[in-house]
Design a protein around this motif. Structure first.
Motif, short mmCIF file in Angstrom:
data_model
loop_
_atom_site.label_atom_id
_atom_site.label_comp_id
_atom_site.label_asym_id
_atom_site.label_seq_id
_atom_site.Cartn_x
_atom_site.Cartn_y
_atom_site.Cartn_z
N VAL A 2 0.85 -1.19 0.00
CA VAL A 2 0.00 0.00 0.00
C VAL A 2 0.89 1.24 0.00
O VAL A 2 1.84 1.33 0.77
N MET A 3 0.60 2.17 -0.91
CA MET A 3 1.43 3.37 -1.02
C MET A 3 0.71 4.58 -0.45
O MET A 3 -0.47 4.78 -0.70
N LYS A 4 1.47 5.37 0.31
CA LYS A 4 0.87 6.55 0.95
C LYS A 4 1.07 7.76 0.05
O LYS A 4 2.16 7.97 -0.48
N VAL A 5 0.02 8.56 -0.13
CA VAL A 5 0.17 9.77 -0.95
C VAL A 5 -0.37 10.99 -0.22
O VAL A 5 -1.21 10.89 0.66
N LEU A 35 -3.22 -0.13 -4.56
CA LEU A 35 -3.91 0.52 -3.45
C LEU A 35 -3.05 1.62 -2.83
O LEU A 35 -1.86 1.41 -2.58
N TYR A 36 -3.64 2.76 -2.60
CA TYR A 36 -2.95 3.91 -2.00
C TYR A 36 -3.74 4.39 -0.78
O TYR A 36 -4.93 4.09 -0.65
N THR A 37 -3.08 5.16 0.08
CA THR A 37 -3.80 5.77 1.19
C THR A 37 -3.64 7.29 1.14
O THR A 37 -2.58 7.80 0.78
N ALA A 38 -4.72 7.99 1.49
CA ALA A 38 -4.68 9.44 1.66
C ALA A 38 -5.11 9.69 3.09
O ALA A 38 -6.13 9.18 3.52
N LEU A 64 -9.51 14.69 -1.97
CA LEU A 64 -9.64 13.95 -0.71
C LEU A 64 -9.02 14.69 0.47
O LEU A 64 -8.90 14.13 1.57
N LYS A 65 -8.64 15.93 0.24
CA LYS A 65 -8.00 16.72 1.30
C LYS A 65 -8.89 16.76 2.55
O LYS A 65 -10.09 17.01 2.49
N GLY A 66 -8.27 16.44 3.68
CA GLY A 66 -9.02 16.46 4.94
C GLY A 66 -9.73 15.16 5.25
O GLY A 66 -10.29 14.98 6.33
N LEU A 67 -9.73 14.22 4.30
CA LEU A 67 -10.39 12.93 4.53
C LEU A 67 -9.34 11.85 4.74
O LEU A 67 -8.20 11.98 4.32
N ASN A 68 -9.75 10.76 5.38
CA ASN A 68 -8.90 9.58 5.48
C ASN A 68 -9.53 8.52 4.59
O ASN A 68 -10.63 8.06 4.85
N ALA A 69 -8.82 8.16 3.52
CA ALA A 69 -9.46 7.27 2.55
C ALA A 69 -8.46 6.36 1.86
O ALA A 69 -7.25 6.61 1.85
N TRP A 70 -8.99 5.30 1.28
CA TRP A 70 -8.21 4.40 0.43
C TRP A 70 -8.44 4.80 -1.02
O TRP A 70 -9.53 5.22 -1.37
N ILE A 71 -7.40 4.67 -1.83
CA ILE A 71 -7.57 4.92 -3.27
C ILE A 71 -7.17 3.63 -4.01
O ILE A 71 -6.08 3.12 -3.84
N LEU A 72 -8.11 3.14 -4.80
CA LEU A 72 -7.83 1.94 -5.61
C LEU A 72 -7.63 2.39 -7.05
O LEU A 72 -8.55 2.90 -7.69
N VAL A 73 -6.40 2.23 -7.56
CA VAL A 73 -6.10 2.68 -8.92
C VAL A 73 -6.15 1.51 -9.90
O VAL A 73 -5.47 0.50 -9.71
#
Lengths: 335, 97
Positions: A2-5, A35-38, A64-73
């Motif tokens: 999982v990559m953090k962005v 899969l990434y995380t914001a 997604l600024k201000g949110l905690n979310a997963w991003i599936l690319v």
């Protein structure tokens, strides 16, 4: 893995966007599928789906600024969500495959997944539910509305689900309308210079330039009319047909240029006829190509325009060529 | 902004509609609206034939001959004799971004 962005853009991200907007650089502007995380998502956080065209991905993470979310690319071969969905690469199969590959079912406790609305062209929500067990929510068209959409309990306003096509939206598309024409323009320029330079005694450079320059300028004017002015002023130009819009803007621009700069000898009827026949038609043809960049033109309409337009363009090109031949024959004293 | 009138191939059969609202959720042009738990077509001329509605209607209430509304793609298709193609894949001209 999982990559953090970050949800912020760096200078490099801005520069990448500019390069993608003006050149074929966009074709290789990609991020790794996966899969990434914001922010700091946990097992209850939302999952947002994106394409691996980096600009699509960047626009999402900024939203997604201000949110905690997963991003599936998804792997869309570095094509944006809407175009890729039309081709099927941003589609049910790839989404189901990617959900399994990243073991999304163990990453989160819930079974909701938020797909950008424009991805619905390629994603069947019920098929994803059946095959992967995730319930698809189609989010807003614009990633900037995500926070409001989440806050409203995953409900979209009409505004959020309708695509806009502002003057600025259209303006940023124009470099890629003009870019592919550059090469064709060089061929046109070579043809014009040859036409005017060609004499019974050989090719005279001086004559080529003196006679050809006004037409090189008119070529430029007709390209700008079709690839820049028509797209930017789109809703203000009369008629719904892009071919007619382009022709009107082309005609007006050519008329203005000819009058203001006295580009064509007004006693030369052959040249005048060729000018007003050929150049507005070029603008019309180029404006018709902008249908590929708009948000509201459908295939049936474009086919209708082409069915009527292509024979007219072909006839116009033939007549213009004949007029040019006639002009040369006169110049050489044969007629 | 609207494109040509009376050209869209969108066909909607209200009798098959169960009122799930997916069409309204996916249409980027606001062609559908939910009224009394049924979808209604507001203006067919707004339809750009993207096909998102028919893709997500599980009850076969919507059909549309979807495709790209792009002159370059359709001309490409005419030249190659195949379906309209933007040829944006490998070696493409970079029209899509």
């Amino acid at each position: 893995m999982v990559m953090k962005v970050s949800t912020d853009w760096s200078l490099g991200d801005h520069w990448g966007m500019i390069r993608s907007r003006i050149s074929a650089y966009r074709m290789k502007y990609a991020v790794m599928p996966g899969l990434y995380t914001a922010g700091e998502p946990n097992k209850d956080s939302d999952v947002f789906v994106s394409a691996n065209y980096k600009l699509s991905f960047d626009v999402l993470r900024r939203g997604l600024k201000g949110l905690n979310a997963w991003i599936l690319v998804l792997d869309t071969k570095s094509i944006n969500v809407w175009c890729a969905a039309g081709k099927g690469t941003f589609g049910t199969d790839e989404l189901v495959r990617r959900i399994a590959e990243v073991h999304l079912g163990t990453v989160v406790n819930h079974r909701r997944i938020i797909v950008p609305q424009l991805g619905a062209v390629g994603v069947s929500a019920s098929a994803v539910q059946k095959r992967a067990g995730f319930h698809v929510y189609f989010g807003p068209v614009d990633a900037r509305d995500i926070a409001a959409y989440v806050q409203a309990g995953y409900k979209k306003t009409k505004e959020m689900s309708t695509i806009k096509f502002s003057m600025l939206d259209r303006l940023v598309l124009t470099p890629m309308e003009m870019n592919p024409i550059t090469k064709k323009y060089l061929w046109f320029a070579a043809g014009i210079l040859l036409l005017f330079g060609l004499q019974p005694s050989g090719i005279l450079f001086e004559k080529a330039w003196a006679g050809g320059a006004p037409f090189l300028l008119l070529g430029l004017v007709s390209v700008l009319a079709g690839a820049f002015i028509t797209p930017v002023l789109l809703p203000f130009v009369p008629c719904r047909s892009f071919a007619i819009k382009g022709w009107l803007v082309g005609m007006l621009s050519v008329l203005l240029a000819v009058q203001v700069f006295s580009l064509v000898d007004r006693h030369n009827m052959i040249m005048l006829a060729a000018t007003y026949l050929f150049f507005p038609a070029v603008s019309s043809y180029i404006a018709l190509q902008f249908t590929g960049s708009t948000t509201f033109t459908g295939m049936s309409g474009v086919k209708k325009e082409l069915k009527i337009g292509i024979p007219l363009y072909a006839i116009t090109a033939c007549i213009s060529l004949l007029l040019m031949v006639l002009f040369k024959l006169r110049e050489w004293g044969f007629v | 902004m609207k494109y040509l009138a009376n050209v869209s191939t969108l066909v909607y059969s209200p009798d098959k509609c169960t009122g799930c609202g997916r069409c309204d959720e996916v249409c980027p042009q606001g062609v559908f609206e939910m009224r009394d738990k049924k979808a209604v077509v507001t203006d067919r001329d707004l339809c750009m034939e993207c096909g998102a509605c028919s893709m997500n209607c599980d009850f076969g209430a919507i059909t549309v001959n979807s495709g790209v509304g792009c002159a370059t793609a359709i001309i490409n298709g005419m030249i190659t004799g195949g379906a309209p193609s933007c040829d944006c894949g490998v070696g493409g001209n970079g029209c899509c971004g």
